[in-house]
Design a protein around this motif. Structure first.
Motif, PDB file in Angstrom:
ATOM      1  N   CYS A  15      -1.563 -11.648  17.305  1.00  0.00           N
ATOM      2  CA  CYS A  15      -0.756 -10.908  16.320  1.00  0.00           C
ATOM      3  C   CYS A  15       0.638 -10.698  16.889  1.00  0.00           C
ATOM      4  O   CYS A  15       0.807 -10.371  18.056  1.00  0.00           O
ATOM      5  CB  CYS A  15      -1.417  -9.563  16.031  1.00  0.00           C
ATOM      6  N   LYS A  16       1.656 -10.900  16.036  1.00  0.00           N
ATOM      7  CA  LYS A  16       3.041 -10.715  16.475  1.00  0.00           C
ATOM      8  C   LYS A  16       3.657  -9.415  15.936  1.00  0.00           C
ATOM      9  O   LYS A  16       4.865  -9.219  16.033  1.00  0.00           O
ATOM     10  CB  LYS A  16       3.897 -11.907  16.052  1.00  0.00           C
ATOM     11  N   GLY A  17       2.830  -8.585  15.325  1.00  0.00           N
ATOM     12  CA  GLY A  17       3.320  -7.270  14.909  1.00  0.00           C
ATOM     13  C   GLY A  17       4.366  -7.288  13.814  1.00  0.00           C
ATOM     14  O   GLY A  17       5.187  -6.377  13.726  1.00  0.00           O
ATOM     15  N   CYS A  18       4.325  -8.303  12.950  1.00  0.00           N
ATOM     16  CA  CYS A  18       5.387  -8.430  11.940  1.00  0.00           C
ATOM     17  C   CYS A  18       5.237  -7.420  10.804  1.00  0.00           C
ATOM     18  O   CYS A  18       6.180  -7.172  10.061  1.00  0.00           O
ATOM     19  CB  CYS A  18       5.401  -9.847  11.379  1.00  0.00           C
ATOM     20  N   GLU A  19       4.023  -6.888  10.617  1.00  0.00           N
ATOM     21  CA  GLU A  19       3.727  -5.863   9.603  1.00  0.00           C
ATOM     22  C   GLU A  19       3.692  -6.380   8.175  1.00  0.00           C
ATOM     23  O   GLU A  19       3.618  -5.608   7.226  1.00  0.00           O
ATOM     24  CB  GLU A  19       4.701  -4.664   9.705  1.00  0.00           C
ATOM     25  N   VAL A  20       3.749  -7.681   7.996  1.00  0.00           N
ATOM     26  CA  VAL A  20       3.731  -8.248   6.638  1.00  0.00           C
ATOM     27  C   VAL A  20       2.381  -7.994   5.958  1.00  0.00           C
ATOM     28  O   VAL A  20       2.302  -7.836   4.742  1.00  0.00           O
ATOM     29  CB  VAL A  20       4.058  -9.762   6.697  1.00  0.00           C
ATOM     30  N   CYS A  21       1.318  -7.906   6.748  1.00  0.00           N
ATOM     31  CA  CYS A  21      -0.017  -7.706   6.178  1.00  0.00           C
ATOM     32  C   CYS A  21      -0.201  -6.304   5.609  1.00  0.00           C
ATOM     33  O   CYS A  21      -1.025  -6.094   4.719  1.00  0.00           O
ATOM     34  CB  CYS A  21      -1.089  -7.963   7.240  1.00  0.00           C
ATOM     35  N   MET A  32      -0.252  -0.300  12.459  1.00  0.00           N
ATOM     36  CA  MET A  32       0.047  -0.913  13.753  1.00  0.00           C
ATOM     37  C   MET A  32      -0.472  -0.047  14.902  1.00  0.00           C
ATOM     38  O   MET A  32      -0.475   1.181  14.834  1.00  0.00           O
ATOM     39  CB  MET A  32       1.561  -1.110  13.903  1.00  0.00           C
ATOM     40  N   ALA A  44      -1.766  -5.376  14.661  1.00  0.00           N
ATOM     41  CA  ALA A  44      -2.390  -4.789  13.478  1.00  0.00           C
ATOM     42  C   ALA A  44      -3.773  -4.268  13.834  1.00  0.00           C
ATOM     43  O   ALA A  44      -4.532  -4.917  14.550  1.00  0.00           O
ATOM     44  CB  ALA A  44      -2.477  -5.843  12.375  1.00  0.00           C
ATOM     45  N   CYS A  61      -0.607 -13.516   6.295  1.00  0.00           N
ATOM     46  CA  CYS A  61      -0.276 -13.430   7.733  1.00  0.00           C
ATOM     47  C   CYS A  61       0.314 -14.751   8.211  1.00  0.00           C
ATOM     48  O   CYS A  61      -0.365 -15.774   8.212  1.00  0.00           O
ATOM     49  CB  CYS A  61      -1.524 -13.089   8.551  1.00  0.00           C
ATOM     50  N   PRO A  62       1.579 -14.746   8.635  1.00  0.00           N
ATOM     51  CA  PRO A  62       2.226 -16.004   9.020  1.00  0.00           C
ATOM     52  C   PRO A  62       1.515 -16.707  10.168  1.00  0.00           C
ATOM     53  O   PRO A  62       1.567 -17.925  10.273  1.00  0.00           O
ATOM     54  CB  PRO A  62       3.628 -15.566   9.456  1.00  0.00           C
ATOM     55  N   ASP A  63       0.856 -15.951  11.010  1.00  0.00           N
ATOM     56  CA  ASP A  63       0.225 -16.553  12.178  1.00  0.00           C
ATOM     57  C   ASP A  63      -1.278 -16.782  11.996  1.00  0.00           C
ATOM     58  O   ASP A  63      -1.941 -17.262  12.918  1.00  0.00           O
ATOM     59  CB  ASP A  63       0.538 -15.723  13.429  1.00  0.00           C
ATOM     60  N   VAL A  65      -3.916 -14.867  11.844  1.00  0.00           N
ATOM     61  CA  VAL A  65      -4.758 -14.266  12.883  1.00  0.00           C
ATOM     62  C   VAL A  65      -5.877 -13.383  12.324  1.00  0.00           C
ATOM     63  O   VAL A  65      -6.612 -12.774  13.082  1.00  0.00           O
ATOM     64  CB  VAL A  65      -3.910 -13.461  13.898  1.00  0.00           C
ATOM     65  N   ILE A  66      -5.975 -13.311  10.978  1.00  0.00           N
ATOM     66  CA  ILE A  66      -6.993 -12.431  10.392  1.00  0.00           C
ATOM     67  C   ILE A  66      -8.127 -13.262   9.788  1.00  0.00           C
ATOM     68  O   ILE A  66      -7.888 -14.199   9.028  1.00  0.00           O
ATOM     69  CB  ILE A  66      -6.377 -11.514   9.304  1.00  0.00           C
TER      70      ILE A  66
HETATM   71  S1  SF4 Z   1       0.720 -10.292   9.311  1.00  0.00           S
HETATM   72 FE1  SF4 Z   1      -0.471 -11.159  11.005  1.00  0.00          FE
HETATM   73  S2  SF4 Z   1       0.944 -11.306  12.742  1.00  0.00           S
HETATM   74 FE2  SF4 Z   1       1.874  -9.932  11.224  1.00  0.00          FE
HETATM   75  S3  SF4 Z   1       1.204  -7.871  11.852  1.00  0.00           S
HETATM   76 FE3  SF4 Z   1      -0.290  -8.562  10.359  1.00  0.00          FE
HETATM   77  S4  SF4 Z   1      -1.902  -9.550  11.579  1.00  0.00           S
HETATM   78 FE4  SF4 Z   1      -0.118  -9.328  12.921  1.00  0.00          FE
END
Ligand code: SF4
Ligand SMILES: Cc1ncc(C[n+]2csc(CCOP(=O)(O)OP(=O)(O)O)c2C)c(N)n1
Ligand code: SF4
Ligand code: SF4
Ligand SMILES: [Mg+2]
Lengths: 76, 267
Positions: A15-21, A32, A44, A61-63, A65-66
């Motif tokens: 997770c990169k902590g972008c907060e988009v989710c 977070m 997250a 989630c751009p990465d 990871v969920i």
């Molecule tokens: S969208 Fe993905 S990368 Fe960004 S905070 Fe949420 S889990 Fe982390």
């Protein structure tokens, strides 16, 4: 009786902590962490048990990871 | 660590309703937190997986932040010189006419240095799919002004905002190529909310289905954030994008079945 329940598993290390989710979740399941992962990102975390497994957070989630689980369980 | 709120009873493989597709290489993406490139990559790979065409697909990566797409997409890929992806894709498609061929390009790549290749591949009606990530800026090199930069928008080379009188107007290359007869399907989408992501995925699927029928060139623009280049947090940048980019780069279909759609006029 049966009901649908959901759950998410977040790969904290990726997770990169972008907060988009966060805004994507209709049930404010995600917030977070106070701690950071090995890359230095706040990650997250789940803050309640309301997840229905709708997949919104995971799709956005751009990465990627969920992981989302959904199942029908019997209620008493 | 015991995870709070985990419903361990349903955490079984048969209950998984969403996970990152195996067509994404399992390594961290090089993109900034919250950048739409990762989501766009994943939707493209999900479509290939659902159509079961991964082993019959060849992609062309650009120069720009997504230059490393070949490291992330677990399919056959070639890297093109800056802006030349549509020319390379033309050659690939003509040599392998039964393969699915796409380019994945940023706005600096596609609408600046690669304008000639873009326009001529479109005009020839090559049976390829172009995925165009428009973030209004040269992300990779440090946020310089691109042809797509909005009037008044700040960038590292327009620090007081883009002045149309001296720097020219932003180029709507997507509308421009939609007028070419070789182009069959043109749409503009986004990937910053779940609904937008789902629509983008449908559009990519449609484009690849049309490629199977040799209908001509299909062009999908994805308006996305470059939060680092715009100097905002990812969440702020998505809001800024909705308020500023979308009124100028209106989302929706532009050409369907070879016919232009009438869009409401922008001011
Ligand atoms: S969208 Fe993905 S990368 Fe960004 S905070 Fe949420 S889990 Fe982390
Ligand atoms: C021939 C050549 N000219 C210039 C560059 C420098 N350069 C690298 S990436 C880039 C622009 C990338 O912008 P864009 O296509 O919008 O991609 P983004 O990083 O925003 O996704 C430029 C000008 C280069 N690599 N090669
Ligand atoms: S799957 Fe849906 S309900 Fe569950 S955390 Fe994600 S967005 Fe929220
Ligand atoms: S510089 Fe911009 S386009 Fe490049 S990875 Fe970062 S946010 Fe994405
Ligand atoms: Mg760009």
């Amino acid at each position: 009786m049966a009901k649908i329940i959901g759950d998410i598993a977040i790969n904290n290390e990726r997770c990169k902590g972008c907060e988009v989710c966060i805004a994507a979740c209709p049930f404010t399941v995600i917030a977070m962490s106070k701690e950071v992962n090995s890359k230095g990102y706040h990650f997250a975390i789940k803050v309640n048990g309301e997840c229905t497994g709708c997949t919104n957070c995971a799709i956005v989630c751009p990465d990627g990871v969920i992981t989302v689980y959904r199942a029908k369980v019997a209620t008493v | 660590m015991e995870e709070q709120f985990a419903k361990t009873e349903i955490r079984k493989p048969e209950n998984i309703v969403y996970k990152k597709t195996d067509l994404m290489v399992d390594r961290p993406l090089s993109y900034c937190p919250g950048c739409g490139h990762g989501t766009a990559h994943r939707m493209l790979m999900e479509v290939l997986e659902e159509m079961d065409i991964a082993d019959k697909t060849i992609g062309v990566s650009p120069v720009g932040c997504s230059v490393l797409a070949y490291d992330f997409l677990n399919i056959d890929m070639l890297g093109a010189a800056h802006g030349r992806a549509p020319a390379l894709a033309t050659a690939i498609k003509r040599l392998w006419p039964n393969h699915f061929v796409f380019t994945y390009q940023g706005d600096g790549d596609l609408a600046a240095i690669g304008t000639a290749e873009t326009i001529h591949a479109c005009n020839r009606g090559e049976n390829i799919t172009i995925i165009f990530i428009n973030n209004g800026i040269y992300g990779m090199t440090g946020g310089q002004m691109a042809p797509t930069t909005l009037p008044g928008m700040r960038s590292s080379t327009s620090p007081y905002g883009r002045d149309v009188a001296t720097m020219g107007h932003p180029l709507k290359i997507t509308e421009l190529i939609s007028h070419l007869p070789g182009v069959y399907y043109v749409t503009r989408q986004a990937v910053h909310t779940p609904n937008h992501v789902r629509k983008t995925k449908k559009a990519i699927r449609k484009a690849l289905e049309l490629q199977k029928e040799n209908k001509g060139l299909c062009f999908i623009e994805i308006v996305s954030n470059c939060n680092s280049g715009w100097k905002m947090t990812p969440v702020q940048s998505n809001k800024w994008m909705e308020e500023n980019m979308f009124p100028f780069y209106q989302l929706g279909d532009i050409k369907v079945d070879g016919k232009l759609i009438e869009l409401p006029k922008t001011s």
